[in-house]
Design an enzyme around this catalytic site. Sequence first.
Site, PDB file in Angstrom:
ATOM      1  N   HIS A   1      26.406  33.935  31.006  1.00  0.00           N
ATOM      2  CA  HIS A   1      27.198  35.175  31.047  1.00  0.00           C
ATOM      3  C   HIS A   1      28.691  34.851  31.007  1.00  0.00           C
ATOM      4  CE1 HIS A   1      28.001  39.292  33.146  1.00  0.00           C
ATOM      5  NE2 HIS A   1      28.742  39.113  32.076  1.00  0.00           N
TER       6      HIS A   1
ATOM      7  N   TYR B   1      51.970  23.140  48.905  1.00  0.00           N
ATOM      8  CA  TYR B   1      52.565  23.450  47.592  1.00  0.00           C
ATOM      9  C   TYR B   1      53.290  24.798  47.585  1.00  0.00           C
ATOM     10  CZ  TYR B   1      52.789  24.947  42.723  1.00  0.00           C
ATOM     11  OH  TYR B   1      53.224  25.418  41.511  1.00  0.00           O
TER      12      TYR B   1
ATOM     13  N   ASP C   1      43.303  20.474  43.203  1.00  0.00           N
ATOM     14  CA  ASP C   1      44.301  21.374  43.816  1.00  0.00           C
ATOM     15  C   ASP C   1      43.749  22.793  43.973  1.00  0.00           C
ATOM     16  OD1 ASP C   1      47.273  20.119  42.034  1.00  0.00           O
ATOM     17  OD2 ASP C   1      46.161  19.339  43.768  1.00  0.00           O
TER      18      ASP C   1
ATOM     19  N   SER D   1      33.621  50.286  36.245  1.00  0.00           N
ATOM     20  CA  SER D   1      33.174  49.105  35.505  1.00  0.00           C
ATOM     21  C   SER D   1      31.674  48.880  35.655  1.00  0.00           C
ATOM     22  CB  SER D   1      33.905  47.862  36.034  1.00  0.00           C
ATOM     23  OG  SER D   1      33.276  46.672  35.593  1.00  0.00           O
ATOM     24  N   SER D   2      31.046  48.358  34.606  1.00  0.00           N
ATOM     25  CA  SER D   2      29.609  48.073  34.673  1.00  0.00           C
ATOM     26  C   SER D   2      29.308  46.934  35.640  1.00  0.00           C
ATOM     27  CB  SER D   2      29.072  47.747  33.279  1.00  0.00           C
ATOM     28  OG  SER D   2      29.960  46.915  32.581  1.00  0.00           O
ATOM     29  N   ASP D   3      30.335  46.234  36.084  1.00  0.00           N
ATOM     30  CA  ASP D   3      30.150  45.168  37.079  1.00  0.00           C
ATOM     31  C   ASP D   3      30.475  45.619  38.489  1.00  0.00           C
ATOM     32  OD1 ASP D   3      31.261  43.075  34.519  1.00  0.00           O
ATOM     33  OD2 ASP D   3      29.309  42.824  35.493  1.00  0.00           O
TER      34      ASP D   3
ATOM     35  N   SER E   1      34.966  51.797  33.164  1.00  0.00           N
ATOM     36  CA  SER E   1      34.183  51.026  32.193  1.00  0.00           C
ATOM     37  C   SER E   1      34.580  51.344  30.754  1.00  0.00           C
ATOM     38  CB  SER E   1      32.684  51.337  32.362  1.00  0.00           C
ATOM     39  OG  SER E   1      31.913  50.566  31.447  1.00  0.00           O
TER      40      SER E   1
END
Length: 250
Positions: free
Chosen positions: A173, A227, A133, A87-89, A54
Amino acid sequence: MNTLTPELEERVARTRQEVADLHAELVRYGLVVWTAGNVSGRVPGTDLFVIKPSGVSYDELGPENQILCDLDGRPVSGTPGAERSPSSDTAAHAYVYRHMPEVGGVVHTHSPYATAWAARGEPVPCVLTAMADEFGGEIPVGPFAIIGDDSIGRGIVETLSGHRSRAVLMRNHGPFTIGKDARDAVKAAAMLEDVARTVHLSRQLGEPLPIDPSHVDSLFDRYQNVYGQQPATTPSTPGAHSLEPSQHHS
Ligand SMILES: O=C(CO)[C@@H](O)[C@H](O)COP(=O)(O)O
């Protein structure tokens, strides 16, 4: 002290390098400023993932300071980087990995155009073949959720489960994206910002025109299964595709 087998150590090391390197792609594509955003990658075949520390400057990120976590988002003690806060997430990434086993990578950014759509809580309509796509339709909006517990992760999973899009705009957010691996999730974040910008610009000129859903389906199927350089496969029934539509891959 954690003792990982040499084979597992090698898999962890590859994931650390990939996740560290991919943070530079967020900067390269203009998706983050300062220390905003984060990338994580599941260690293949394990209940572990790697995520950035973080608040650390992107130019200081390397494989040795990425953080190896379990699927509850807890750093694995005794491993490189475990002394730092992830990380704070991390809780959001962990929740996605626990509830979407097909997901191998998660990305969060505050990229400006996608985040502007998130601020309005408005889905990006599927008005470009590039959206059909890459995302198979509109970019959906997820609920407003406060960082720090499972709320954001739950909002991501509730919105993207069974949805063809690999991107969700978390209201007020910003975007979170998923992929078969971390690189695929970074690609989704870069392509999301590109289409969010283009649709915004189009709207300055008038009302963009929707694409017929049948065309969206065929465009998505082609891009996902024809593709680029597809893996060599044994001859199969003409028109059959090798992956379920709900699976994601770059
Ligand atoms: O959105 C937020 C904070 O609201 C975070 O995602 C930051 O943008 C990055 O935080 P770290 O990953 O550095 O903790």
